[in-house]
Design a protein around this motif. Sequence first.
Motif, PDB file in Angstrom:
ATOM      1  N   PRO A  58      48.603  13.224  -3.153  1.00 30.72           N
ATOM      2  CA  PRO A  58      47.853  12.669  -2.924  1.00 30.72           C
ATOM      3  C   PRO A  58      46.157  12.485  -2.936  1.00 30.72           C
ATOM      4  CG  PRO A  58      49.183  12.744  -1.251  1.00 30.72           C
ATOM      5  CD  PRO A  58      49.454  13.715  -2.271  1.00 30.72           C
ATOM      6  N   VAL A  59      45.100  11.371  -3.220  1.00 29.49           N
ATOM      7  CA  VAL A  59      44.269  11.698  -2.980  1.00 29.49           C
ATOM      8  C   VAL A  59      43.028  11.693  -1.704  1.00 29.49           C
ATOM      9  CG1 VAL A  59      41.716  10.939  -4.169  1.00 29.49           C
ATOM     10  CG2 VAL A  59      43.532  11.163  -5.695  1.00 29.49           C
ATOM     11  N   ALA A  60      42.307  12.602  -1.813  1.00 31.32           N
ATOM     12  CA  ALA A  60      41.840  12.994  -0.040  1.00 31.32           C
ATOM     13  C   ALA A  60      40.234  12.351  -0.858  1.00 31.32           C
ATOM     14  CB  ALA A  60      42.302  14.060   0.309  1.00 31.32           C
ATOM     15  N   SER A  61      39.231  12.355   0.516  1.00 30.82           N
ATOM     16  CA  SER A  61      37.666  12.535  -0.190  1.00 30.82           C
ATOM     17  C   SER A  61      37.228  13.811  -0.841  1.00 30.82           C
ATOM     18  CB  SER A  61      37.335  11.671   1.285  1.00 30.82           C
ATOM     19  OG  SER A  61      36.884  13.258   2.581  1.00 30.82           O
ATOM     20  N   GLN A  62      37.911  15.011  -0.245  1.00 31.44           N
ATOM     21  CA  GLN A  62      37.546  15.852  -0.737  1.00 31.44           C
ATOM     22  C   GLN A  62      39.213  16.691  -0.891  1.00 31.44           C
ATOM     23  OE1 GLN A  62      34.178  17.994   1.049  1.00 31.44           O
ATOM     24  NE2 GLN A  62      32.446  17.484  -0.130  1.00 31.44           N
ATOM     25  N   GLN A  63      38.580  17.872  -2.074  1.00 27.98           N
ATOM     26  CA  GLN A  63      39.968  18.563  -2.218  1.00 27.98           C
ATOM     27  C   GLN A  63      39.594  20.204  -2.251  1.00 27.98           C
ATOM     28  OE1 GLN A  63      41.368  16.676  -6.162  1.00 27.98           O
ATOM     29  NE2 GLN A  63      42.550  15.670  -4.744  1.00 27.98           N
ATOM     30  N   ILE A  64      41.270  21.094  -2.048  1.00 29.73           N
ATOM     31  CA  ILE A  64      40.508  21.821  -1.998  1.00 29.73           C
ATOM     32  C   ILE A  64      40.778  22.919  -2.583  1.00 29.73           C
ATOM     33  CG2 ILE A  64      39.894  24.303   0.519  1.00 29.73           C
ATOM     34  CD1 ILE A  64      39.899  22.380   2.371  1.00 29.73           C
ATOM     35  N   LEU A  98      43.750  40.443  -3.775  1.00 30.67           N
ATOM     36  CA  LEU A  98      42.873  39.195  -5.255  1.00 30.67           C
ATOM     37  C   LEU A  98      41.531  38.856  -3.514  1.00 30.67           C
ATOM     38  CD1 LEU A  98      45.759  38.564  -6.941  1.00 30.67           C
ATOM     39  CD2 LEU A  98      43.859  39.905  -7.625  1.00 30.67           C
ATOM     40  N   GLU A  99      41.343  38.808  -3.747  1.00 31.78           N
ATOM     41  CA  GLU A  99      39.866  38.033  -3.304  1.00 31.78           C
ATOM     42  C   GLU A  99      39.757  35.986  -3.955  1.00 31.78           C
ATOM     43  OE1 GLU A  99      35.399  38.309  -2.077  1.00 31.78           O
ATOM     44  OE2 GLU A  99      36.644  40.189  -2.113  1.00 31.78           O
ATOM     45  N   ALA A 100      39.857  35.574  -2.885  1.00 30.41           N
ATOM     46  CA  ALA A 100      39.920  34.523  -2.780  1.00 30.41           C
ATOM     47  C   ALA A 100      38.527  33.495  -2.558  1.00 30.41           C
ATOM     48  CB  ALA A 100      41.083  33.407  -2.970  1.00 30.41           C
ATOM     49  N   THR A 101      37.901  32.308  -2.719  1.00 29.65           N
ATOM     50  CA  THR A 101      36.880  32.043  -2.769  1.00 29.65           C
ATOM     51  C   THR A 101      37.152  30.022  -2.324  1.00 29.65           C
ATOM     52  OG1 THR A 101      35.180  33.833  -3.467  1.00 29.65           O
ATOM     53  CG2 THR A 101      34.480  30.680  -1.916  1.00 29.65           C
ATOM     54  N   LYS A 102      37.098  29.709  -1.090  1.00 30.50           N
ATOM     55  CA  LYS A 102      37.401  28.118  -0.940  1.00 30.50           C
ATOM     56  C   LYS A 102      36.508  27.359  -1.269  1.00 30.50           C
ATOM     57  CE  LYS A 102      39.540  28.252   3.560  1.00 30.50           C
ATOM     58  NZ  LYS A 102      39.306  27.651   5.167  1.00 30.50           N
ATOM     59  N   VAL A 103      37.074  26.589  -2.300  1.00 30.32           N
ATOM     60  CA  VAL A 103      36.110  25.360  -3.214  1.00 30.32           C
ATOM     61  C   VAL A 103      36.094  23.996  -2.624  1.00 30.32           C
ATOM     62  CG1 VAL A 103      35.110  24.848  -5.855  1.00 30.32           C
ATOM     63  CG2 VAL A 103      35.584  27.386  -4.895  1.00 30.32           C
ATOM     64  N   LYS A 104      34.885  23.173  -2.875  1.00 31.71           N
ATOM     65  CA  LYS A 104      35.372  21.890  -1.938  1.00 31.71           C
ATOM     66  C   LYS A 104      35.081  21.475  -3.697  1.00 31.71           C
ATOM     67  CE  LYS A 104      35.415  22.467   2.836  1.00 31.71           C
ATOM     68  NZ  LYS A 104      34.496  21.404   3.839  1.00 31.71           N
ATOM     69  N   ALA A 105      36.163  20.620  -4.153  1.00 35.64           N
ATOM     70  CA  ALA A 105      35.854  19.373  -4.952  1.00 35.64           C
ATOM     71  C   ALA A 105      35.771  18.078  -4.503  1.00 35.64           C
ATOM     72  CB  ALA A 105      36.791  19.728  -6.770  1.00 35.64           C
ATOM     73  N   THR A 106      34.989  16.990  -5.545  1.00 36.85           N
ATOM     74  CA  THR A 106      35.554  15.474  -4.733  1.00 36.85           C
ATOM     75  C   THR A 106      36.400  15.394  -6.003  1.00 36.85           C
ATOM     76  OG1 THR A 106      33.268  15.510  -6.100  1.00 36.85           O
ATOM     77  CG2 THR A 106      33.665  15.440  -3.985  1.00 36.85           C
ATOM     78  N   PRO A 107      37.413  14.042  -5.990  1.00 35.87           N
ATOM     79  CA  PRO A 107      37.689  13.674  -7.312  1.00 35.87           C
ATOM     80  C   PRO A 107      36.920  12.843  -8.494  1.00 35.87           C
ATOM     81  CG  PRO A 107      38.846  12.621  -5.810  1.00 35.87           C
ATOM     82  CD  PRO A 107      37.670  13.730  -4.827  1.00 35.87           C
ATOM     83  N   ALA A 141      45.251  25.895   2.075  1.00 37.54           N
ATOM     84  CA  ALA A 141      44.595  27.669   1.455  1.00 37.54           C
ATOM     85  C   ALA A 141      44.393  28.351   2.048  1.00 37.54           C
ATOM     86  CB  ALA A 141      43.223  26.850   1.120  1.00 37.54           C
ATOM     87  N   GLU A 142      44.358  28.472   3.139  1.00 40.93           N
ATOM     88  CA  GLU A 142      44.048  29.559   4.325  1.00 40.93           C
ATOM     89  C   GLU A 142      45.028  30.336   4.079  1.00 40.93           C
ATOM     90  OE1 GLU A 142      41.817  32.756   5.843  1.00 40.93           O
ATOM     91  OE2 GLU A 142      40.222  30.480   5.269  1.00 40.93           O
ATOM     92  N   GLY A 143      46.116  29.993   4.159  1.00 42.56           N
ATOM     93  CA  GLY A 143      47.609  30.890   4.842  1.00 42.56           C
ATOM     94  C   GLY A 143      47.521  31.642   2.919  1.00 42.56           C
ATOM     95  N   LEU A 144      47.709  30.928   2.170  1.00 39.16           N
ATOM     96  CA  LEU A 144      47.327  31.307   0.861  1.00 39.16           C
ATOM     97  C   LEU A 144      46.351  32.614  -0.002  1.00 39.16           C
ATOM     98  CD1 LEU A 144      49.099  32.028  -1.856  1.00 39.16           C
ATOM     99  CD2 LEU A 144      47.925  29.746  -2.686  1.00 39.16           C
ATOM    100  N   ARG A 145      45.293  32.369   0.795  1.00 43.11           N
ATOM    101  CA  ARG A 145      43.814  33.637   0.920  1.00 43.11           C
ATOM    102  C   ARG A 145      44.543  34.531   1.514  1.00 43.11           C
ATOM    103  NH1 ARG A 145      37.492  31.821   2.320  1.00 43.11           N
ATOM    104  NH2 ARG A 145      36.829  33.648   1.859  1.00 43.11           N
ATOM    105  N   ALA A 146      44.956  34.260   2.702  1.00 43.03           N
ATOM    106  CA  ALA A 146      45.946  35.442   3.887  1.00 43.03           C
ATOM    107  C   ALA A 146      46.758  36.335   2.424  1.00 43.03           C
ATOM    108  CB  ALA A 146      46.022  35.177   5.176  1.00 43.03           C
TER     109      ALA A 146
END
Length: 178
Positions: free
Chosen positions: A97-103, A169-178, A157-162
């Motif tokens: 489902p499309v949200a205003s911002q996806q992580i 592996l180091e992961a960075t959160k990125v917010k993207a608009t559709p 996203a934070e659960g998978l990042r942990a």
Amino acid sequence: MHSTARSQRGNTLVGLVIGLLIGVLIAAAVAIYINFGPKPFTEEKNRAPARPAAQRSTPPTPLPGQPAEKPKLDFYRILPGGESASAPTITSPPKEPVASQQIYLQVGSFQNPADADNLKARLAMSGIEANVQRVDLGTKGIYHRVRLGPYASADAAEGLRARLATEGLEATKVKATP
């Protein structure tokens, strides 16, 4: 003087025979142990499990935001040198489902597409589905981003990042608009 040389020769001969007998006895003991002793590297059908049932490895459980079915691995397409490895790899993220911002979680960004494919394969071996996006950054050149997601919430996203951090592996959160 003649008898002293004969006794020394006799002592040498006795020492040589005793040394040979000791060597033969040691070799026989080793051969018996190897042939009739415990065999640690053979598989026995009635062997007790090495680990308790609670510690046995289980297939990775899907995390929130990840598909529940088992990923299908086709190494001829995933690893470099395959048919599609020469063509630019652009994959679209799973439909949600499309949200205003996806992580998204970005695990790496490489100029060499083979490096991005190798990281994607490493993640696939851990049961994590990744996407490689080809991005032209103008004067910096073309980069290949390895991303996971999109996720509906920051908690997912934070659960998978942990989990990625435990695998080094180091992961960075990125917010993207559709």
